[in-house]
Write a protein that holds these residues in place. Structure first.
Motif, PDB file in Angstrom:
ATOM      1  N   GLN A 157      44.394  12.626  40.003  1.00 41.14           N
ATOM      2  CA  GLN A 157      44.054  14.005  39.666  1.00 41.14           C
ATOM      3  C   GLN A 157      43.944  14.892  40.899  1.00 41.14           C
ATOM      4  O   GLN A 157      43.723  16.100  40.773  1.00 41.14           O
ATOM      5  N   TRP A 158      44.099  14.317  42.062  1.00 41.54           N
ATOM      6  CA  TRP A 158      44.071  15.073  43.309  1.00 41.54           C
ATOM      7  C   TRP A 158      45.469  15.652  43.544  1.00 41.54           C
ATOM      8  O   TRP A 158      46.327  15.052  44.173  1.00 41.54           O
ATOM      9  N   ARG A 160      46.597  18.168  45.315  1.00 44.93           N
ATOM     10  CA  ARG A 160      47.001  18.553  46.667  1.00 44.93           C
ATOM     11  C   ARG A 160      47.636  17.390  47.418  1.00 44.93           C
ATOM     12  O   ARG A 160      48.581  17.568  48.185  1.00 44.93           O
TER      13      ARG A 160
END
Length: 446
Positions: A157-158, A160
Motif C-alpha cells: 500500500q506504500w 510512493r
C-alpha cells in the motif's frame, strides 16, 4: 476476496501438520518386520505366539476382531475384517512371528457399511486428537503466516515506493503482487519449518510447479497476451487518440488494457484487438508525425503546355494556408499517353492544425477551379454520341459556374480544422469503461 487466500493456506497448513505428526508417531515398518520372538518350549511357545499376535492385532487398525488359536506352531486366524488389506496384514504378521509353522486363514470380510467404516473413523479420531495435541504449535505457525501476509499487504500500500521503481502503473501493480506473494510464501516456509514439516512443503512446491507447468501450456495464449501487454505498456508504440492501422484494422486508439487494445474505427465501431496480435503485427501510426502527405492524379490534354499547367497548380496550392509550405507541394509528370498526360500532385498537411481528409478534398476542389479558370483541358477517354432532333430546339445549357463572390463565400465556410467528432466519442468510451489505461502520454514514445 483476498482475505480468503490466507485462511485457505492456513487450513492446508493445519492438515499437513496433522498428517506429519500422525505419520511420525507410527513405528517404521522395518522395525515391526524384523523384531524376533524367541520361545523356549512347545507349550509355552504356542502361548507366547498367541499372546504376541493378540497384542499386535489389538494395536493394529482393522484387526481388533481377529482371534488367534495356536497348536504346535500352527496359527488359526478367525474373525471379521472390513477390508481385504486388513486380512492380508493379519496373515503376513502371523507368518513373520518366530516359531510359526503355518497359518490357516479363516477370516471373513464383512460387507456391513457401518463396520467397514469403523476403522476409518478410528483413524480420523486419532488424527483429530493429534490436531488437539499439536494445537499450540499450529497456532504459532498460523500467526507467523498471518504476520507475513499482513506485512505484505501493508508494504504494497506504500504507493510512493512502487512509483519510484517504475512510473508505469501496470508494472507497479505487477511489482505489488510479486512482493505480496513473495512475503506470503516466505511466511509459509517458516511456518512449515517451525512444524518440522519441510518434507510436505517440498512436495507441495513440487506439485505446484507441475500444476503451473500444465496450466502454462493450457493458457499459453492468455500468458502470451499478458506478456504482450507488459511490453506494449513499456514501448508505448501509440498514444490515446492516435490514428493507427494494425494489420489492416484502422481506427483511433481509445486505450490499452491488460488484455486488448481498444480502437474506435472511423465508422464509429468499437474494435478490440488482442495485445499479442498488436505486438506481433505491423503498426501504421498516422498521428505520431504531425506532417502527413496526400496525393492525387489529374490529366491534361497533350496540346497543353506542361510547365504552364504545373505553375497554375502550384499557385493554387500555395494560396491554401492549410497546405504546408515545408515540405513544399510538388507536381510531377506521371505518364504520357496518346490523348492525355497524367500529372501527380503531392502536398503535406500539419495534422495538429488541420484535418487531413478535409484538406485533401478541398485541395482537389480548388485545383479543379483553378484549371477551369485557366481553361486547362482535362480530357477523358470517353466518346459521347449525341443524337437529337433539330426541331426540338437548342440543347439545354450545362450547370452554370459559381461567381467570384459565391466562390469566396464557399471558401470561407469550409472548416478544415481537425474534426472533434471522433475525439468526443473516444472520450465517452473512456468515461464509460472502468478498465485501466496502460498508455502514458508523458512517457517516452517508441
Amino acid at each position: 476476496m483476498e482475505w480468503r487466500k490466507p485462511i485457505f493456506f492456513l487450513a492446508l497448513l493445519t492438515c499437513f501438520a496433522c498428517i506429519e505428526t500422525t505419520w511420525s508417531q507410527e513405528p517404521p515398518v522395518s522395525e515391526r518386520e524384523t523384531a524376533p520372538i524367541s520361545q523356549t518350549s512347545s507349550a509355552q511357545e504356542d502361548l507366547r505366539i498367541k499372546n504376541r499376535l493378540e497384542e499386535i492385532f489389538a494395536q493394529s487398525p482393522g484387526l481388533e476382531k481377529v482371534s488367534v488359536k495356536v497348536e504346535a506352531g500352527v496359527v488359526v486366524l478367525r474373525g471379521e475384517v472390513a477390508l481385504e488389506k486388513y486380512r492380508q496384514n493379519a496373515l503376513e504378521t502371523a507368518r513373520k512371528v518366530e516359531g510359526v509353522v503355518s497359518v490357516q486363514d479363516n477370516i471373513t470380510e464383512i460387507s456391513d457399511l457401518k463396520k467397514s467404516l469403523t476403522p476409518s473413523f478410528q483413524k480420523l479420531r486419532q488424527r483429530f486428537y493429534s490436531i488437539l495435541s499439536q494445537g499450540p504449535l499450529i497456532l504459532i505457525a498460523a500467526v507467523i503466516v498471518l504476520l507475513f501476509w499482513g506485512f505484505g499487504r501493508l508494504l504494497t500500500q506504500w504507493n510512493r515506493l512502487f512509483h519510484r521503481m517504475t512510473s508505469n502503473p501496470f508494472l507497479a501493480e505487477i511489482a505489488r503482487h510479486l512482493v505480496r506473494g513473495f512475503l506470503f510464501i516466505l511466511g509459509l516456509i517458516l511456518a512449515f519449518d517451525f512444524l518440522d514439516a519441510t518434507a510436505f512443503l517440498t512436495t507441495l512446491l513440487g506439485a505446484a510447479g507441475l500444476v503451473g507447468l500444465a496450466l502454462g501450456f493450457a493458457v499459453r495464449d492468455v500468458v502470451e497476451n499478458y506478456v504482450a501487454s507488459i511490453l506494449l505498456s513499456v514501448r508505448q508504440p501509440f498514444s490515446p487518440n492516435d490514428l493507427v492501422v494494425i494489420d489492416d484494422l484502422e481506427g483511433q486508439v481509445i486505450r490499452l488494457t491488460t488484455r486488448a487494445t481498444i480502437l474506435l474505427t472511423l465508422d464509429g465501431v468499437l474494435l478490440r484487438i488482442p495485445n499479442a496480435k498488436v505486438f506481433k503485427g505491423v503498426i501504421f501510426n498516422y498521428t505520431r508525425n504531425p506532417l502527413r502527405r496526400f496525393d492525387f492524379e489529374v490529366t491534361i490534354g497533350t496540346d497543353q503546355e506542361i510547365a504552364k499547367v504545373q505553375a497554375i497548380g502550384l499557385k493554387a496550392l500555395k494560396k491554401m494556408e492549410d497546405v504546408a509550405r515545408d515540405p513544399s507541394p510538388q507536381i510531377w509528370v506521371e505518364k504520357l499517353g496518346d490523348s492525355r498526360i497524367w500529372l501527380h500532385v503531392y502536398a503535406w498537411v500539419d495534422q495538429s492544425q488541420w484535418d487531413w481528409f478535409k484538406v485533401k478534398s478541398e485541395t482537389i476542389r480548388r485545383f479543379k477551379r483553378a484549371f477551369d479558370e485557366a481553361a486547362v483541358e482535362m480530357p477523358e477517354p470517353i466518346y459521347n454520341l449525341n443524337i437529337r432532333d433539330r426541331s426540338a430546339g437548342p440543347p439545354k445549357k450545362g450547370q452554370e459556374k459559381l461567381t467570384h463572390d459565391e466562390e469566396e463565400a464557399l471558401n470561407e465556410s469550409m472548416d478544415l480544422r481537425p474534426s472533434l467528432v471522433m475525439d468526443k466519442q473516444i472520450q465517452q468510451q473512456k468515461v464509460m469503461s472502468e478498465e485501466p489505461d496502460l498508455l502514458d502520454s508523458e512517457k517516452p514514445k517508441e
